[in-house]
Write a protein that holds these residues in place. Structure first.
Motif, PDB file in Angstrom:
ATOM      1  N   ILE A 118       0.772  -1.229   0.019  1.00 30.19           N
ATOM      2  CA  ILE A 118       0.079   0.086   0.013  1.00 30.19           C
ATOM      3  C   ILE A 118       1.101   1.159  -0.091  1.00 30.19           C
ATOM      4  CG2 ILE A 118      -1.941   1.219   1.315  1.00 30.19           C
ATOM      5  CD1 ILE A 118      -2.486  -1.388   2.656  1.00 30.19           C
ATOM      6  N   HIS A 119       1.066   1.938  -1.076  1.00 32.21           N
ATOM      7  CA  HIS A 119       2.095   3.134  -1.338  1.00 32.21           C
ATOM      8  C   HIS A 119       0.828   4.219  -1.199  1.00 32.21           C
ATOM      9  CE1 HIS A 119       5.467   0.861  -2.720  1.00 32.21           C
ATOM     10  NE2 HIS A 119       6.037   1.993  -2.787  1.00 32.21           N
ATOM     11  N   TYR A 120       1.023   4.846  -0.001  1.00 23.32           N
ATOM     12  CA  TYR A 120      -0.197   5.730   0.674  1.00 23.32           C
ATOM     13  C   TYR A 120       0.609   6.689   1.369  1.00 23.32           C
ATOM     14  CZ  TYR A 120      -4.221   8.323   2.321  1.00 23.32           C
ATOM     15  OH  TYR A 120      -4.998   9.047   2.529  1.00 23.32           O
ATOM     16  N   ASN A 121       0.858   8.156   1.078  1.00 24.60           N
ATOM     17  CA  ASN A 121       1.653   8.803   1.710  1.00 24.60           C
ATOM     18  C   ASN A 121       1.330  10.391   1.064  1.00 24.60           C
ATOM     19  OD1 ASN A 121       4.260  10.357   2.863  1.00 24.60           O
ATOM     20  ND2 ASN A 121       4.186   8.217   3.932  1.00 24.60           N
ATOM     21  N   ILE A 122       2.237  11.324   1.203  1.00 28.24           N
ATOM     22  CA  ILE A 122       2.296  12.464   0.561  1.00 28.24           C
ATOM     23  C   ILE A 122       2.508  12.674  -0.777  1.00 28.24           C
ATOM     24  CG2 ILE A 122       4.565  13.494   0.855  1.00 28.24           C
ATOM     25  CD1 ILE A 122       2.983  16.131   2.379  1.00 28.24           C
ATOM     26  N   PRO A 123       3.302  11.658  -1.409  1.00 27.21           N
ATOM     27  CA  PRO A 123       3.143  11.478  -2.846  1.00 27.21           C
ATOM     28  C   PRO A 123       1.767  11.703  -3.434  1.00 27.21           C
ATOM     29  CG  PRO A 123       4.817  10.437  -1.997  1.00 27.21           C
ATOM     30  CD  PRO A 123       3.928  10.778  -0.841  1.00 27.21           C
ATOM     31  N   THR A 124       0.937  10.884  -2.775  1.00 26.79           N
ATOM     32  CA  THR A 124      -0.452  10.624  -3.396  1.00 26.79           C
ATOM     33  C   THR A 124      -1.100  12.184  -3.838  1.00 26.79           C
ATOM     34  OG1 THR A 124      -0.640   8.585  -1.767  1.00 26.79           O
ATOM     35  CG2 THR A 124      -2.798   9.616  -2.645  1.00 26.79           C
ATOM     36  N   TYR A 125      -0.831  12.854  -3.038  1.00 33.29           N
ATOM     37  CA  TYR A 125      -1.476  14.307  -3.143  1.00 33.29           C
ATOM     38  C   TYR A 125      -0.349  15.325  -4.114  1.00 33.29           C
ATOM     39  CZ  TYR A 125      -4.237  12.590   0.500  1.00 33.29           C
ATOM     40  OH  TYR A 125      -5.095  11.723   1.190  1.00 33.29           O
ATOM     41  N   ALA A 126       0.674  14.629  -4.781  1.00 34.11           N
ATOM     42  CA  ALA A 126       1.415  15.536  -5.555  1.00 34.11           C
ATOM     43  C   ALA A 126       1.558  15.032  -6.998  1.00 34.11           C
ATOM     44  CB  ALA A 126       2.642  15.466  -5.065  1.00 34.11           C
ATOM     45  N   ASN A 127       0.791  13.812  -7.176  1.00 37.52           N
ATOM     46  CA  ASN A 127       0.747  13.336  -8.529  1.00 37.52           C
ATOM     47  C   ASN A 127       2.370  12.827  -9.055  1.00 37.52           C
ATOM     48  OD1 ASN A 127      -1.489  12.469 -10.424  1.00 37.52           O
ATOM     49  ND2 ASN A 127      -0.535  13.839 -12.070  1.00 37.52           N
ATOM     50  N   ALA A 128       3.017  12.580  -8.107  1.00 37.76           N
ATOM     51  CA  ALA A 128       4.363  12.215  -8.352  1.00 37.76           C
ATOM     52  C   ALA A 128       4.868  11.188  -7.273  1.00 37.76           C
ATOM     53  CB  ALA A 128       5.164  13.300  -8.431  1.00 37.76           C
ATOM     54  N   ASP A 129       5.593  10.314  -7.741  1.00 39.38           N
ATOM     55  CA  ASP A 129       6.113   9.231  -6.585  1.00 39.38           C
ATOM     56  C   ASP A 129       7.137   9.985  -5.901  1.00 39.38           C
ATOM     57  OD1 ASP A 129       4.536   7.340  -7.671  1.00 39.38           O
ATOM     58  OD2 ASP A 129       5.955   6.181  -8.526  1.00 39.38           O
ATOM     59  N   TRP A 130       7.943  10.775  -6.371  1.00 42.11           N
ATOM     60  CA  TRP A 130       8.748  11.458  -5.525  1.00 42.11           C
ATOM     61  C   TRP A 130       8.492  13.254  -5.540  1.00 42.11           C
ATOM     62  CZ3 TRP A 130      14.394  10.255  -5.055  1.00 42.11           C
ATOM     63  CH2 TRP A 130      14.718   8.641  -4.929  1.00 42.11           C
ATOM     64  N   PRO A 131       7.752  13.807  -4.565  1.00 44.39           N
ATOM     65  CA  PRO A 131       7.004  15.020  -4.606  1.00 44.39           C
ATOM     66  C   PRO A 131       8.304  15.900  -4.269  1.00 44.39           C
ATOM     67  CG  PRO A 131       6.217  13.899  -2.658  1.00 44.39           C
ATOM     68  CD  PRO A 131       7.190  12.799  -3.412  1.00 44.39           C
TER      69      PRO A 131
END
Length: 471
Positions: free
Chosen positions: A51-64
């Protein structure tokens, strides 16, 4: 009376020392047996949910952006129970959540940094919700943690003792506040793209801390791209990120293994995920789960929750269909006995080396350059080839590893210099490609191998020397 008492005390001390010595002799074998049982249990789980869920979820990028505001993290409907039921529908047996990814945002109530979920509009501990929900649904719990941390500037050439203290504090929180953690998947360590070595952040220290806090927690470092398929280097389980092109060589010996892929087109949720087709269920079952399980490999499929904190409908439908096509049939084939993983710093890396006549450009420096893609190669005219590492000053050592690119050297002698003469650490036959030799600690300034037989011209990819901690 005093003499009798002294004699009794001496006998007690001698008995204690004998008991400790006996215990130490059995420690490595007992520890290997215990670890082997945990490795088998992990492989037998067969299939789980990443489950990849973190702040990148809200940046449309895996590395925000490393400075992305915690205010971005604001799910309106987060439901970890939905995640768990989705995993159950696919007949998965565990889940693993990204507690902290490369950008350093922590989704638990940590005291190590303000850059965490408690300072977001959401303001709730996501790790707790995840662990509670998955256990309530009869699923086992694992956690993901990134060493690389761009927000806290924990990156190459900038690592300080405070960074290492932060890692230890965060791992201590994760392993003491949320009950039993079956495994910890670590990322961003000793990878070509992270460039944080096992010396920059001392692997042995972190590994020992994890095992002290939770002795049964398996440590899995996602380092499959660098190390040979045989031999457990800096991990309890071999790992392969299939999306990065990593694959288990078909000719390798059976090892306890983890492989991972996302059901979507990337790891963290993207705005097009609800409309882009997910990986086909039949492909997941027949092309991934079944063949990987047959090779003693546990497969973890990533399913990324959206910005509301829910799994999209297209992924839910696919997971349910996977569960209709596949069920866990129980234990996989038995793993062969394996030794303990290598977790210490390689003392031979980039040290002065020497050898008998080498073949052209494949000189002695290639056997201790920390690369398994280069090798020292003996000149074919040499009848008694040898290779040596010179530390200049004495060091304590208790393990030597000889790694080949393919099985070739089969009979050899390992020796260390005690200041007056060469002493044998091993003399015999070993046909393994990764030849691991543990022995009682000695002090030496030089270590060498004398090759007495090889099927072809001898070559060594890595000649490694360690001083590992032992009970």
């Amino acid at each position: 009376m005093k003499l009798v008492t002294i004699q009794k005390n001496v006998l007690v001390i001698v008995f204690m020392l004998f008991s400790l010595a006996t215990l130490a002799q059995g420690t490595s074998a007992d520890a290997s047996k215990k670890l082997n049982a945990l490795q088998q249990q992990f492989v037998d789980l067969r299939f789980g949910m990443f489950i990849h869920y973190n702040i990148p979820t809200y940046a449309n990028a895996d590395w925000p952006d490393p400075e992305a505001s915690p205010k971005l993290f604001n799910p309106k409907k987060l439901d970890a129970n939905q995640w768990a039921k989705a995993a159950k529908s696919a007949n998965m047996s565990y889940g693993c959540l990204t507690t902290k990814h490369h950008s350093g945002f922590c989704i638990w109530d940590t005291k190590s940094t303000d850059y965490n979920v408690m300072n977001s509009p959401y303001g709730k501990d996501v790790v707790k919700q995840f662990t509670d929900a998955f256990r309530a649904n009869g699923l086992k719990v694992m956690l993901y943690y990134s060493i690389l941390d761009t927000h806290h500037k924990l990156r190459p050439n900038q690592i300080t003792p405070k960074h290492i203290d932060m890692i230890k504090q965060q791992l201590t929180e994760l392993l003491t506040k949320y009950g039993k953690i079956e495994a910890l998947i670590i990322d961003g360590w000793d990878a070509p793209w992270s460039r944080i070595s096992y010396d920059d952040v001392p692997f042995e220290d972190i590994y020992t801390l994890i095992k002290t806090l939770q002795p049964d927690c398996l440590v899995m470092d996602l380092n499959g791209a660098k190390y040979p398929s045989e031999g457990l280097y800096y991990t309890d389980i071999k790992t392969y990120e299939m999306g990065a092109g990593q694959r288990m060589p078909k000719e390798s010996k059976v090892m306890p293994t983890l492989a991972c892929l996302p059901i979507n087109t990337s790891w963290f949720w993207k705005t097009d995920f609800p409309t882009v087709p997910v990986r086909k269920p039949q492909e997941i079952v027949d092309g991934l789960i079944k063949p990987l399980n047959a090779a003693s490999c546990n497969f973890i499929l990533n399913v990324a929750p959206n910005r509301d904190g829910l799994i999209d409908d297209n992924a839910l439908v696919a997971l349910k269909e996977v569960g209709q096509l596949w069920k866990n049939e129980g234990p996989t084939k038995a793993l062969p006995p394996l030794g303990l993983p290598i977790i210490s710093s390689n003392l031979a890396k980039n040290q002065a080396s020497n050898s008998s006549w080498s073949n052209d450009m494949n000189i002695m420096d290639f056997a201790n350059d920390d690369s398994y893609r280069s090798s020292w190669e003996s000149n074919s005219a040499v009848t008694n080839p040898w290779y040596e590492v010179d530390f200049k000053n004495e060091k304590a050592i208790n393990m030597i590893v000889v790694a080949e690119q393919k099985e070739n050297i089969d009979t050899y002698v390992l020796e260390y210099w005690n200041g007056a003469e060469w002493k044998k650490a091993f003399d015999g036959k070993n046909e393994d490609r990764i030849k691991i030799h543990r022995f009682d600690r000695v002090w030496t300034s030089k270590v060498r191998i004398r090759i007495t037989h090889a099927k072809e011209t001898p070559s060594i990819a890595e000649f490694q020397v360690f001083n590992e901690r032992r009970l």
